[in-house]
Design an enzyme around this catalytic site. Sequence first.
Site, PDB file in Angstrom:
ATOM      1  N   ARG A 136       0.825  -1.210   0.000  1.00  0.00           N
ATOM      2  CA  ARG A 136       0.000   0.000   0.000  1.00  0.00           C
ATOM      3  C   ARG A 136       0.857   1.257   0.000  1.00  0.00           C
ATOM      4  O   ARG A 136       0.538   2.249  -0.655  1.00  0.00           O
ATOM      5  CB  ARG A 136      -0.920   0.007   1.220  1.00  0.00           C
ATOM      6  CG  ARG A 136      -1.836   1.216   1.261  1.00  0.00           C
ATOM      7  CD  ARG A 136      -2.911   1.033   2.313  1.00  0.00           C
ATOM      8  NE  ARG A 136      -3.881   2.119   2.287  1.00  0.00           N
ATOM      9  CZ  ARG A 136      -4.075   2.963   3.299  1.00  0.00           C
ATOM     10  NH1 ARG A 136      -3.365   2.837   4.414  1.00  0.00           N
ATOM     11  NH2 ARG A 136      -4.974   3.910   3.204  1.00  0.00           N
ATOM     12  N   HIS A 181       0.581   4.497  -2.542  1.00  0.00           N
ATOM     13  CA  HIS A 181       0.426   5.880  -2.073  1.00  0.00           C
ATOM     14  C   HIS A 181       1.605   6.753  -2.458  1.00  0.00           C
ATOM     15  O   HIS A 181       1.467   7.972  -2.554  1.00  0.00           O
ATOM     16  CB  HIS A 181       0.184   5.901  -0.558  1.00  0.00           C
ATOM     17  CG  HIS A 181      -1.219   5.521  -0.182  1.00  0.00           C
ATOM     18  ND1 HIS A 181      -1.831   5.930   0.984  1.00  0.00           N
ATOM     19  CD2 HIS A 181      -2.145   4.774  -0.836  1.00  0.00           C
ATOM     20  CE1 HIS A 181      -3.067   5.449   1.025  1.00  0.00           C
ATOM     21  NE2 HIS A 181      -3.274   4.732  -0.062  1.00  0.00           N
ATOM     22  N   ASN A 235      -3.188   8.876   4.753  1.00  0.00           N
ATOM     23  CA  ASN A 235      -1.959   8.255   5.263  1.00  0.00           C
ATOM     24  C   ASN A 235      -1.831   8.265   6.785  1.00  0.00           C
ATOM     25  O   ASN A 235      -1.246   7.346   7.363  1.00  0.00           O
ATOM     26  CB  ASN A 235      -0.731   8.970   4.668  1.00  0.00           C
ATOM     27  CG  ASN A 235      -0.604   8.754   3.167  1.00  0.00           C
ATOM     28  OD1 ASN A 235      -1.110   7.776   2.632  1.00  0.00           O
ATOM     29  ND2 ASN A 235       0.054   9.680   2.485  1.00  0.00           N
ATOM     30  N   HIS A 240      -6.496  -5.610  -2.266  1.00  0.00           N
ATOM     31  CA  HIS A 240      -7.318  -5.724  -1.052  1.00  0.00           C
ATOM     32  C   HIS A 240      -7.642  -7.182  -0.712  1.00  0.00           C
ATOM     33  O   HIS A 240      -8.502  -7.437   0.117  1.00  0.00           O
ATOM     34  CB  HIS A 240      -8.598  -4.888  -1.206  1.00  0.00           C
ATOM     35  CG  HIS A 240      -8.332  -3.410  -1.147  1.00  0.00           C
ATOM     36  ND1 HIS A 240      -9.272  -2.458  -1.449  1.00  0.00           N
ATOM     37  CD2 HIS A 240      -7.212  -2.722  -0.808  1.00  0.00           C
ATOM     38  CE1 HIS A 240      -8.745  -1.256  -1.312  1.00  0.00           C
ATOM     39  NE2 HIS A 240      -7.494  -1.378  -0.928  1.00  0.00           N
TER      40      HIS A 240
HETATM   41  C1  HEM Z   1      -9.106   1.704  -5.749  1.00  0.00           C
HETATM   42  C2  HEM Z   1      -8.989   2.630  -4.833  1.00  0.00           C
HETATM   43  C3  HEM Z   1      -8.538   2.330  -3.427  1.00  0.00           C
HETATM   44  C4  HEM Z   1      -9.151   2.751  -2.287  1.00  0.00           C
HETATM   45  C5  HEM Z   1     -10.382   3.626  -2.197  1.00  0.00           C
HETATM   46  C6  HEM Z   1      -8.403   2.198  -1.187  1.00  0.00           C
HETATM   47  C7  HEM Z   1      -8.699   2.421   0.154  1.00  0.00           C
HETATM   48  C8  HEM Z   1      -8.104   1.771   1.208  1.00  0.00           C
HETATM   49  C9  HEM Z   1      -8.454   1.968   2.589  1.00  0.00           C
HETATM   50  C10 HEM Z   1      -9.500   2.934   3.101  1.00  0.00           C
HETATM   51  C11 HEM Z   1      -7.688   1.127   3.322  1.00  0.00           C
HETATM   52  C12 HEM Z   1      -7.707   0.968   4.843  1.00  0.00           C
HETATM   53  C13 HEM Z   1      -6.807   2.005   5.477  1.00  0.00           C
HETATM   54  C14 HEM Z   1      -6.941   2.072   6.983  1.00  0.00           C
HETATM   55  O1  HEM Z   1      -7.886   1.539   7.545  1.00  0.00           O
HETATM   56  O2  HEM Z   1      -6.076   2.679   7.623  1.00  0.00           O
HETATM   57  C15 HEM Z   1      -6.855   0.389   2.415  1.00  0.00           C
HETATM   58  C16 HEM Z   1      -5.962  -0.584   2.780  1.00  0.00           C
HETATM   59  C17 HEM Z   1      -5.113  -1.215   1.890  1.00  0.00           C
HETATM   60  N1  HEM Z   1      -4.971  -0.920   0.548  1.00  0.00           N
HETATM   61 FE1  HEM Z   1      -6.195   0.204  -0.571  1.00  0.00          FE
HETATM   62  N2  HEM Z   1      -7.377   1.444  -1.672  1.00  0.00           N
HETATM   63  C18 HEM Z   1      -7.408   1.501  -3.038  1.00  0.00           C
HETATM   64  C19 HEM Z   1      -6.507   0.906  -3.909  1.00  0.00           C
HETATM   65  C20 HEM Z   1      -5.406   0.196  -3.512  1.00  0.00           C
HETATM   66  C21 HEM Z   1      -4.335  -0.215  -4.386  1.00  0.00           C
HETATM   67  C22 HEM Z   1      -4.231   0.156  -5.869  1.00  0.00           C
HETATM   68  C23 HEM Z   1      -3.465  -0.927  -3.617  1.00  0.00           C
HETATM   69  C24 HEM Z   1      -2.148  -1.550  -4.015  1.00  0.00           C
HETATM   70  C25 HEM Z   1      -1.844  -1.901  -5.258  1.00  0.00           C
HETATM   71  C26 HEM Z   1      -4.012  -0.987  -2.286  1.00  0.00           C
HETATM   72  C27 HEM Z   1      -3.487  -1.692  -1.241  1.00  0.00           C
HETATM   73  C28 HEM Z   1      -4.005  -1.726   0.045  1.00  0.00           C
HETATM   74  C29 HEM Z   1      -3.534  -2.626   1.071  1.00  0.00           C
HETATM   75  C30 HEM Z   1      -2.516  -3.743   0.869  1.00  0.00           C
HETATM   76  C31 HEM Z   1      -4.220  -2.292   2.245  1.00  0.00           C
HETATM   77  C32 HEM Z   1      -4.017  -2.918   3.637  1.00  0.00           C
HETATM   78  C33 HEM Z   1      -2.816  -2.228   4.276  1.00  0.00           C
HETATM   79  C34 HEM Z   1      -2.435  -2.725   5.653  1.00  0.00           C
HETATM   80  O3  HEM Z   1      -2.957  -3.709   6.139  1.00  0.00           O
HETATM   81  O4  HEM Z   1      -1.565  -2.055   6.248  1.00  0.00           O
HETATM   82  N3  HEM Z   1      -5.174  -0.276  -2.246  1.00  0.00           N
HETATM   83  N4  HEM Z   1      -7.115   0.821   1.129  1.00  0.00           N
END
Ligand code: HEM
Length: 324
Positions: A65, A69, A97, A196
């Site tokens: 992630r 970002h 972030n 995700h």
């Molecule tokens: C399509 C639009 C996207 C939205 C709206 C989005 C939104 C989010 C949100 C809200 C979270 C949770 C953050 C938190 O609770 O602190 C999250 C977690 C995550 N996102 Fe996305 N995301 C998107 C695309 C992506 C992309 C493109 C990737 C990587 C290629 C990605 C990888 C991740 C990962 C791996 C997590 C978990 C991180 C952890 O456990 O530390 N996301 N995302």
Amino acid sequence: MAAATVRCLLTIAVVLAPFLAGATAGGPLSTSFYSKKCPNVQGIVRAGVASAVAAERRMGASILRMFFHDCFVNGCDGSILLDDTSTFTGEKNAGPNANSVRGFEVIDAIKAQVEAACNATVSCADILALAARDAVNLLGGPTWTVYLGRRDALTASQSDANANLPGPGSSLATLVAMFGNKGLSPRDMTALSGAHTVGQARCATFRDRIYNDANINATFASLRQQTCPQAAGGASDAALAPIDAQTPEAFDNAYYTNLMGKRGLFHSDQELFNGGSQDALVKKYSGNAGMFAADFAKAMMRMGAISPLTGAQGEVRLNCRKVN
Ligand code: HEM
Ligand SMILES: *[C@@H]1O[C@H](CO)[C@@H](O)[C@H](O)[C@H]1NC(C)=O
Ligand SMILES: *[C@@H]1O[C@H](CO)[C@@H](O)[C@H](O)[C@H]1NC(C)=O
């Protein structure tokens, strides 16, 4: 055409092929950027990510992630890694972030080892690109070639981070537009969202969905409501839930099967399977793990090529947290 001319043209084509391939896959970046300057960099990064993932499996998701970002905010330039100072407000405390992106100390530890092997040579931006690839692969996902030669930003922008990163309430149209702004297709967007399949999210990011959305599996909604109460603003805002309820620590295609069962955790996730343009692709990825893996890898290479600093632009930071 004379045989000699044909042979000559063929030779030119063969000699140019890697550069042409590089041009499509990595823009101005190259696969051999450090092969003389720091031949062991890929092994050092892989070992650093492997030890972090062995200590805490979620860290693989967190590093993936972090790379997303970084790339979406003025390109893959290590800008997300810069700490705020008294005169400078960077990306770490932007809305998407703050208290959310994690893994900075893992990148610091890898950078220290890379510096010990090849001082002042490998950028933080490239370390993050390699680490994200290794993180996916160590969690059971695909691997791909990382094009290298990115340089590190001299600055970072909190307002650009707020403006360029999609939020969990986004509509399909917003997601398509925000990825389109980065040169990524709707198909890239749907494949990249498969990230995700790993990681955790805070209640504050999915509360609206589990209480207010209609297109959600009722069993799944009540399961998530057990640890994410409706009242906002308290300690429960930070309560974690796996984004993929089936296999949260495996990089597989279960994310898409979840969407087909209305078990997307974010409103934005479920937008990919809600009667719109991406439904057919979600179905394909759900039924074909190999197709998802291949598309995800290609889309990661394209994401990794967003507006890199190259040549004399930027710098190679000695400490990823601050400009030299
Ligand atoms: C399509 C639009 C996207 C939205 C709206 C989005 C939104 C989010 C949100 C809200 C979270 C949770 C953050 C938190 O609770 O602190 C999250 C977690 C995550 N996102 Fe996305 N995301 C998107 C695309 C992506 C992309 C493109 C990737 C990587 C290629 C990605 C990888 C991740 C990962 C791996 C997590 C978990 C991180 C952890 O456990 O530390 N996301 N995302
Ligand atoms: C690494 O290189 C930088 C810049 O050239 C230099 O300032 C620093 O002293 C070097 N560090 C070590 C440990 O050699
Ligand atoms: C809701 O999800 C559960 C698994 O969490 C599944 O067993 C059930 O069939 C789903 N219900 C509907 C209506 O899709």
